[in-house]
Design a protein around this motif. Structure first.
Motif, PDB file in Angstrom:
ATOM      1  N   LEU A 190      38.320  -0.822 -32.280  1.00 50.91           N
ATOM      2  CA  LEU A 190      37.976  -0.906 -30.861  1.00 50.91           C
ATOM      3  C   LEU A 190      38.252  -2.307 -30.318  1.00 50.91           C
ATOM      4  O   LEU A 190      38.720  -2.467 -29.185  1.00 50.91           O
ATOM      5  N   GLU A 191      37.961  -3.319 -31.119  1.00 51.11           N
ATOM      6  CA  GLU A 191      38.224  -4.696 -30.696  1.00 51.11           C
ATOM      7  C   GLU A 191      39.718  -4.919 -30.460  1.00 51.11           C
ATOM      8  O   GLU A 191      40.115  -5.703 -29.587  1.00 51.11           O
ATOM      9  N   LYS A 192      40.537  -4.227 -31.240  1.00 46.34           N
ATOM     10  CA  LYS A 192      41.998  -4.323 -31.075  1.00 46.34           C
ATOM     11  C   LYS A 192      42.410  -3.943 -29.650  1.00 46.34           C
ATOM     12  O   LYS A 192      43.388  -4.457 -29.110  1.00 46.34           O
ATOM     13  N   PHE A 193      41.616  -3.045 -29.050  1.00 44.12           N
ATOM     14  CA  PHE A 193      41.899  -2.600 -27.684  1.00 44.12           C
ATOM     15  C   PHE A 193      40.968  -3.277 -26.683  1.00 44.12           C
ATOM     16  O   PHE A 193      40.708  -2.748 -25.603  1.00 44.12           O
ATOM     17  N   ASP A 194      40.474  -4.467 -27.096  1.00 41.30           N
ATOM     18  CA  ASP A 194      39.652  -5.303 -26.220  1.00 41.30           C
ATOM     19  C   ASP A 194      38.369  -4.601 -25.788  1.00 41.30           C
ATOM     20  O   ASP A 194      37.923  -4.732 -24.654  1.00 41.30           O
ATOM     21  N   PHE A 195      37.779  -3.836 -26.720  1.00 39.44           N
ATOM     22  CA  PHE A 195      36.528  -3.132 -26.425  1.00 39.44           C
ATOM     23  C   PHE A 195      35.438  -3.681 -27.346  1.00 39.44           C
ATOM     24  O   PHE A 195      35.571  -3.647 -28.573  1.00 39.44           O
ATOM     25  N   TYR A 196      34.359  -4.179 -26.731  1.00 42.63           N
ATOM     26  CA  TYR A 196      33.271  -4.783 -27.499  1.00 42.63           C
ATOM     27  C   TYR A 196      31.899  -4.223 -27.122  1.00 42.63           C
ATOM     28  O   TYR A 196      30.886  -4.702 -27.602  1.00 42.63           O
ATOM     29  N   ASN A 197      31.897  -3.225 -26.254  1.00 42.12           N
ATOM     30  CA  ASN A 197      30.634  -2.622 -25.806  1.00 42.12           C
ATOM     31  C   ASN A 197      30.225  -1.547 -26.816  1.00 42.12           C
ATOM     32  O   ASN A 197      30.173  -0.360 -26.504  1.00 42.12           O
ATOM     33  N   THR A 198      29.921  -2.004 -28.023  1.00 41.46           N
ATOM     34  CA  THR A 198      29.828  -1.113 -29.176  1.00 41.46           C
ATOM     35  C   THR A 198      28.438  -1.125 -29.802  1.00 41.46           C
ATOM     36  O   THR A 198      27.770  -2.162 -29.859  1.00 41.46           O
ATOM     37  N   VAL A 199      28.017   0.035 -30.262  1.00 42.99           N
ATOM     38  CA  VAL A 199      26.817   0.191 -31.085  1.00 42.99           C
ATOM     39  C   VAL A 199      27.264   0.781 -32.417  1.00 42.99           C
ATOM     40  O   VAL A 199      28.120   1.675 -32.442  1.00 42.99           O
ATOM     41  N   ILE A 200      26.710   0.283 -33.506  1.00 44.66           N
ATOM     42  CA  ILE A 200      27.090   0.780 -34.826  1.00 44.66           C
ATOM     43  C   ILE A 200      25.948   1.563 -35.445  1.00 44.66           C
ATOM     44  O   ILE A 200      24.787   1.146 -35.403  1.00 44.66           O
ATOM     45  N   SER A 201      26.296   2.704 -36.005  1.00 46.69           N
ATOM     46  CA  SER A 201      25.317   3.541 -36.707  1.00 46.69           C
ATOM     47  C   SER A 201      25.852   3.880 -38.084  1.00 46.69           C
ATOM     48  O   SER A 201      26.933   4.451 -38.217  1.00 46.69           O
ATOM     49  N   ILE A 202      25.116   3.491 -39.106  1.00 45.16           N
ATOM     50  CA  ILE A 202      25.465   3.856 -40.476  1.00 45.16           C
ATOM     51  C   ILE A 202      24.291   4.635 -41.039  1.00 45.16           C
ATOM     52  O   ILE A 202      23.183   4.110 -41.145  1.00 45.16           O
TER      53      ILE A 202
END
Length: 360
Positions: free
Chosen positions: A167-179
């Motif tokens: 996602l960062e590759k496409f300049d997207f940082y509005n991210t939540v991570i769930s593992i």
């Protein structure tokens, strides 16, 4: 509270009217189990979850027909943010973004090539819609399974970080991570690893935890351990039960951990022994039922139900209100001071009356 002192500082992400990360409260989530294409059933369940205290609700959106319900839901009087759970078809994600969904949950690895991921990232960036990356034991890439010998915590963590970087590759940082993992130690370890590697807010939970009893046990260990580490910005307690029960379970865990501003009633009671002269086992159950019926369980106080006068007064002294049992009676203790003696049959009624005074 210790959690606020050790909490990992993550970037803020705004999901509709709810913000997670930073110093925001830990948002409680659940997921509907209706057929999303059945708008009336899905709407009714979301309204029930709202009433139960759910902060964010996720719905499965398997196809474009289900996406039409998203449009109707966003046009309705539902106030809590809605997350679209998307698998395989990136076009469904695009349609949900068009309809104003509050967050999209994807596993970037199962919606096609990088062009599809970019299309979703661009649509979400345009609509200021966060993306939750969902990784679990069953979604880890084959090469990572081979590298680590299975869906180990490091494999889970590496998968999550790879998808975040995509996602960062496409300049997207509005991210939540769930593992998530159904094996509790793996889930704990993987989240600890990722928490050290990035500042994205973490959605925590034990997946496929089981029935309401076993699911609560597993989730209390997994989610509770991470919260005690200062890890976790939003959570879901997955139970094979009515989704509203997940909200109650989440509140119980937050209360047990004692997170400031989110802790409801904390009931402490002794296990009973031969010194106990009142029916404390029955009394504890009836008190919990009465407190729930009266709508008092969200009051952030400590209530002590102790069986005898050996340890009872001391333990109850640490509580806001409590009782210590005697022979067919109990002493009522508030903030360390003995107020009066109460006949056993009047204990619950008297406790409820006193607890109502704590309602602001």
């Amino acid at each position: 509270m210790i959690y606020n002192e050790i909490r990992k500082n993550k970037r803020e992400v705004h999901i509709g009217k709810v913000s997670i990360g930073g110093s925001n409260k830990i948002a409680i989530q659940s997921m509907t189990n209706t057929d999303t294409r059945d708008f009336k059933a899905t709407y009714a369940q979301i309204k029930a979850l709202e009433g139960a205290g759910c902060d964010i609700v996720r719905i499965t959106v398997p196809d474009l027909d289900a996406a039409e319900s998203v449009k109707k839901l966003k046009e309705s009087d539902i106030s809590i943010p809605i997350v679209a759970d998307i698998h395989f078809d990136y076009k469904v994600a695009l349609k949900c973004a068009e309809y104003g969904i509050d967050k999209i949950r994807i596993n970037p690895g199962n919606i096609g090539g990088e062009d599809n991921v970019k299309a979703v990232a661009d649509a979400c960036k345009k609509g200021n819609i966060p993306i939750r990356i969902g990784v679990n034991s069953g979604s880890v890439e084959k090469h990572l399974i081979e590298k680590y010998g299975g869906p180990t915590p490091r494999a889970l963590a590496e998968s999550a970080m790879y998808h975040a970087s995509l996602l960062e590759k496409f300049d997207f940082y509005n991210t939540v991570i769930s593992i998530k993992a159904s094996t509790v130690p793996d889930m704990i370890a993987a989240n600890r690893i990722v928490s050290e590697l990035c500042d994205y807010p973490l959605h925590i939970g034990v997946t496929e935890a089981g029935s309401r009893e076993m699911g609560l046990v597993k989730s209390s260990i997994g989610v509770g351990s991470l919260l005690c580490d200062g890890i976790g910005d939003t959570l879901r307690i997955s139970l094979t039960a009515d989704p509203c029960e997940e909200i109650e379970a989440a509140k119980k865990i937050l209360s047990a951990v004692g997170i400031e501003g989110q802790s409801g009633m904390n009931i402490v009671s002794c296990p009973t022994c031969g010194r106990t002269k009142i029916d404390l086992i029955s009394l504890s159950k009836r008190f919990e039922d009465a407190a729930r019926k009266e709508g008092l369980t969200d009051i952030p106080i400590k209530v002590a139900l102790m069986g005898c006068v050996v340890n009872g007064p001391g333990e109850a002294r640490e509580a806001d209100i409590g009782i210590a049992g005697g022979n067919g009676e109990a002493v009522l203790i508030a903030h360390g001071e003995i107020i009066e003696k109460i006949p056993e049959g009047d204990i619950i009624e008297r406790l409820i009356k006193e607890i109502k005074k704590f309602r602001k």
